[in-house]
Design a protein around this motif. Structure first.
Motif, PDB file in Angstrom:
ATOM      1  N   SER A   4      -5.872  51.339 -46.427  1.00 11.57           N
ATOM      2  CA  SER A   4      -6.733  50.708 -45.813  1.00 11.57           C
ATOM      3  C   SER A   4      -8.047  50.989 -46.483  1.00 11.57           C
ATOM      4  O   SER A   4      -8.907  50.274 -46.837  1.00 11.57           O
ATOM      5  CB  SER A   4      -6.749  51.111 -44.415  1.00 11.57           C
ATOM      6  N   LEU A   5      -8.314  52.454 -46.806  1.00 11.90           N
ATOM      7  CA  LEU A   5      -9.596  52.365 -47.321  1.00 11.90           C
ATOM      8  C   LEU A   5      -9.597  52.176 -48.912  1.00 11.90           C
ATOM      9  O   LEU A   5     -10.600  51.788 -49.279  1.00 11.90           O
ATOM     10  CB  LEU A   5      -9.779  54.096 -47.308  1.00 11.90           C
ATOM     11  N   GLY A   6      -8.363  52.236 -49.548  1.00 10.41           N
ATOM     12  CA  GLY A   6      -8.425  52.155 -51.045  1.00 10.41           C
ATOM     13  C   GLY A   6      -8.530  50.403 -51.183  1.00 10.41           C
ATOM     14  O   GLY A   6      -9.202  49.950 -51.984  1.00 10.41           O
ATOM     15  N   ALA A   7      -7.905  49.579 -50.273  1.00 11.89           N
ATOM     16  CA  ALA A   7      -8.189  48.273 -50.566  1.00 11.89           C
ATOM     17  C   ALA A   7      -9.402  47.956 -50.182  1.00 11.89           C
ATOM     18  O   ALA A   7      -9.892  46.887 -50.786  1.00 11.89           O
ATOM     19  CB  ALA A   7      -6.929  47.500 -49.720  1.00 11.89           C
ATOM     20  N   SER A   8     -10.100  48.714 -49.209  1.00  7.61           N
ATOM     21  CA  SER A   8     -11.487  48.238 -48.697  1.00  7.61           C
ATOM     22  C   SER A   8     -12.504  48.304 -49.718  1.00  7.61           C
ATOM     23  O   SER A   8     -13.293  47.410 -49.981  1.00  7.61           O
ATOM     24  CB  SER A   8     -11.718  48.734 -47.301  1.00  7.61           C
ATOM     25  N   ILE A   9     -12.396  49.349 -50.445  1.00  5.96           N
ATOM     26  CA  ILE A   9     -13.312  49.808 -51.259  1.00  5.96           C
ATOM     27  C   ILE A   9     -13.196  49.307 -52.548  1.00  5.96           C
ATOM     28  O   ILE A   9     -14.057  48.684 -53.360  1.00  5.96           O
ATOM     29  CB  ILE A   9     -13.337  51.378 -51.665  1.00  5.96           C
ATOM     30  N   LEU A  10     -12.087  48.620 -52.738  1.00  5.28           N
ATOM     31  CA  LEU A  10     -11.843  47.717 -53.966  1.00  5.28           C
ATOM     32  C   LEU A  10     -12.423  46.574 -53.724  1.00  5.28           C
ATOM     33  O   LEU A  10     -13.142  45.797 -54.637  1.00  5.28           O
ATOM     34  CB  LEU A  10     -10.399  47.496 -54.188  1.00  5.28           C
ATOM     35  N   LEU A  11     -12.245  45.936 -52.634  1.00  5.82           N
ATOM     36  CA  LEU A  11     -12.738  44.647 -52.229  1.00  5.82           C
ATOM     37  C   LEU A  11     -14.306  44.516 -52.248  1.00  5.82           C
ATOM     38  O   LEU A  11     -14.961  43.748 -52.727  1.00  5.82           O
ATOM     39  CB  LEU A  11     -12.178  44.116 -50.725  1.00  5.82           C
ATOM     40  N   VAL A  12     -14.588  45.860 -51.840  1.00  4.52           N
ATOM     41  CA  VAL A  12     -16.417  46.002 -51.832  1.00  4.52           C
ATOM     42  C   VAL A  12     -16.850  45.957 -53.316  1.00  4.52           C
ATOM     43  O   VAL A  12     -17.861  45.117 -53.719  1.00  4.52           O
ATOM     44  CB  VAL A  12     -16.524  47.143 -50.866  1.00  4.52           C
ATOM     45  N   ALA A  13     -16.047  46.783 -54.020  1.00  5.31           N
ATOM     46  CA  ALA A  13     -16.624  46.700 -55.407  1.00  5.31           C
ATOM     47  C   ALA A  13     -16.337  45.375 -56.273  1.00  5.31           C
ATOM     48  O   ALA A  13     -17.366  45.139 -56.961  1.00  5.31           O
ATOM     49  CB  ALA A  13     -15.645  47.955 -56.117  1.00  5.31           C
ATOM     50  N   VAL A  14     -15.367  44.772 -55.933  1.00  3.46           N
ATOM     51  CA  VAL A  14     -15.040  43.633 -56.595  1.00  3.46           C
ATOM     52  C   VAL A  14     -16.083  42.623 -56.182  1.00  3.46           C
ATOM     53  O   VAL A  14     -16.881  41.751 -56.770  1.00  3.46           O
ATOM     54  CB  VAL A  14     -13.770  42.887 -56.506  1.00  3.46           C
ATOM     55  N   SER A  15     -16.293  42.564 -54.774  1.00  2.00           N
ATOM     56  CA  SER A  15     -17.245  41.653 -54.299  1.00  2.00           C
ATOM     57  C   SER A  15     -18.872  41.741 -54.797  1.00  2.00           C
ATOM     58  O   SER A  15     -19.445  40.659 -55.209  1.00  2.00           O
ATOM     59  CB  SER A  15     -17.056  41.480 -52.715  1.00  2.00           C
ATOM     60  N   PHE A  16     -19.141  42.964 -54.690  1.00  2.00           N
ATOM     61  CA  PHE A  16     -20.677  43.321 -55.088  1.00  2.00           C
ATOM     62  C   PHE A  16     -20.892  42.962 -56.498  1.00  2.00           C
ATOM     63  O   PHE A  16     -21.671  42.510 -57.074  1.00  2.00           O
ATOM     64  CB  PHE A  16     -21.052  44.542 -54.717  1.00  2.00           C
ATOM     65  N   SER A  17     -19.715  43.485 -57.346  1.00  2.00           N
ATOM     66  CA  SER A  17     -19.860  43.240 -58.988  1.00  2.00           C
ATOM     67  C   SER A  17     -19.886  41.559 -59.232  1.00  2.00           C
ATOM     68  O   SER A  17     -20.582  41.367 -60.167  1.00  2.00           O
ATOM     69  CB  SER A  17     -18.720  43.760 -59.737  1.00  2.00           C
ATOM     70  N   LEU A  18     -19.073  40.827 -58.622  1.00  3.68           N
ATOM     71  CA  LEU A  18     -18.949  39.404 -58.675  1.00  3.68           C
ATOM     72  C   LEU A  18     -20.445  38.776 -58.178  1.00  3.68           C
ATOM     73  O   LEU A  18     -20.783  37.902 -59.164  1.00  3.68           O
ATOM     74  CB  LEU A  18     -18.010  38.765 -58.096  1.00  3.68           C
TER      75      LEU A  18
END
Length: 397
Positions: A216-230
């Motif tokens: 849960s935490l790993g997938a969440s932080i990955l989505l945050v990192a990808v979204s903010f970088s994009l």
């Protein structure tokens, strides 16, 4: 000056986390606090300690909540969404929820036009309230982080909002038990047994493994990192435009919170059959929102709240009453039952968890699951609606 210095990060994190824990414990274990939302308790704890000068009004620890905890909450709260189940089993209730969301939008626009010359930063507040009254606290947090209104106005809005919600919930409970309302809108006969419930009844213990927490935490932080970088990448490519409509479109396409919502929604569709791997994500996400409400209450100046909160209460009340009246009208036209109308209104204004709690307390057990799932869709569309309302009110104001 405060008793605890702003650079004492560990002690301030201890305060924020313990304040959230205290709010959750009081809400679930003491009868006198059961009628008060835990988020309000967290807010009041923060206001009490900051106005006594025990904790500082600004600190790097609080910035970390805004920068990391709030974005992390969005995927966590969306992981358990089962859109296929909504479309298959609860399409009728989903339609009512969406119509009720449209009523919220109408209420925000009406309230803005009436009060735009009397309340500062009302365009930003309109976007925050439109998002919150479609989804819930996570949308309020996301739009607040995006629009960045003054801290005093944010705190005043939260106080007014929670006061209004307390009144609104009492109205919905009274409506659910009204004999006249039952005659006009009819009821579902299978939902007659009433059992008293509380927040503790909803947040019961569930089987959650170490793997669930890690994924849960790993997938969440990955989505945050990808979204903010994009978002940063797209802003660099698209830039800005002198055309107000085109600039608004670019703003929507490059908004990091909208990108985060969209990518999370796509992930839930792609991995829907494996959502059990993220069991516990709703609990983790809700805890993040409690941390947010502690931090948002810290800068609240009591004199500023007294000055601003009354008019903001009027603003939120106009939105809520418009939502209720239009939803009742639509419900009558399309022959929705009273239970469905009450829960749709609750899910819009208070979010899915409060709607599920109301369904439990009224004995409407067959509607608990559907309204929880459907209300979660508000998390997805709330940020879009809030962003559009903000852009629209800027044009009006």
């Amino acid at each position: 000056m405060s008793l605890i210095s702003p650079d004492n990060t560990l002690v301030l994190w201890a305060f924020v986390m313990l304040a959230a824990a205290a709010a959750i414990y009081l809400e679930q274990n003491f009868r006198m606090f059961r009628k008060i939302p835990g988020a309000v308790i967290a807010l009041l704890i923060a206001i009490f300690f900051s106005n006594l000068g025990i904790i500082p009004l600004n600190a790097p620890a609080y910035d970390a909540v805004w920068g990391y905890i709030v974005p992390l909450a969005i995927p966590l709260l969306l992981f358990q969404l089962d859109l296929r189940a909504v479309m298959k089993e609860s399409s009728r209730l989903l339609l009512l929820f969406l119509l009720s969301s449209a009523a919220t939008v109408a209420g925000v626009i009406a309230a803005f036009l009436l009060l735009k010359d009397r309340i500062p930063e009302l365009d930003k507040i309109s976007g925050m309230i439109a998002a919150s009254y479609t989804g819930g606290g996570v949308n309020f947090a996301a739009m607040t982080a995006k629009l960045n209104p003054s801290q005093s106005m944010t705190a005043s809005t939260i106080v007014a909002d929670n006061l209004m919600m307390a009144v609104y919930f009492l109205i919905l409970i009274a409506l659910a038990g009204s004999a006249a309302a039952k005659r006009i809108w009819r009821t579902l006969p299978e939902h007659q047994n009433h059992q008293e419930a509380s927040a503790a009844d909803y947040w019961t213990a569930k089987p959650i493994s170490l793997q669930n927490i890690a994924l849960s935490l790993g997938a969440s932080i990955l989505l945050v990192a990808v979204s903010f970088s994009l978002s940063k990448y797209l802003k660099g490519i698209l830039g800005t435009s002198d055309n107000i409509l085109l600039d608004m479109l670019i703003g929507l396409l490059t908004d990091k919170y909208l990108l985060l919502t969209t990518l999370t929604f796509a992930a839930t569709l792609l991995f829907g059959k494996k959502k059990h791997l993220t069991n516990g994500s709703q609990e983790l996400g809700t805890y993040c929102i409690y941390l947010f409400f502690v931090v948002i209450g810290i800068p609240a100046s009591i004199p500023m709240i007294i000055e601003n909160a009354p008019l903001l209460f009027v603003f939120t009340l106009i939105v809520a009453v418009t939502n209720l009246l239009l939803t009742l009208l639509v419900g009558k036209i399309f022959r929705f039952k009273l239970e469905e109308i009450v829960l749709a209104c609750n899910a819009n204004i208070g979010g899915p968890t409060t709607a599920a709690a109301l369904a439990i307390s009224q004995g409407w057990k067959t509607l608990v699951g559907p309204i929880l799932i459907i209300g979660t869709i508000g998390y997805i569309i709330g940020n879009y609606i809030g962003s559009l309302i903000y852009a629209f009110t800027q044009m009006l104001g």
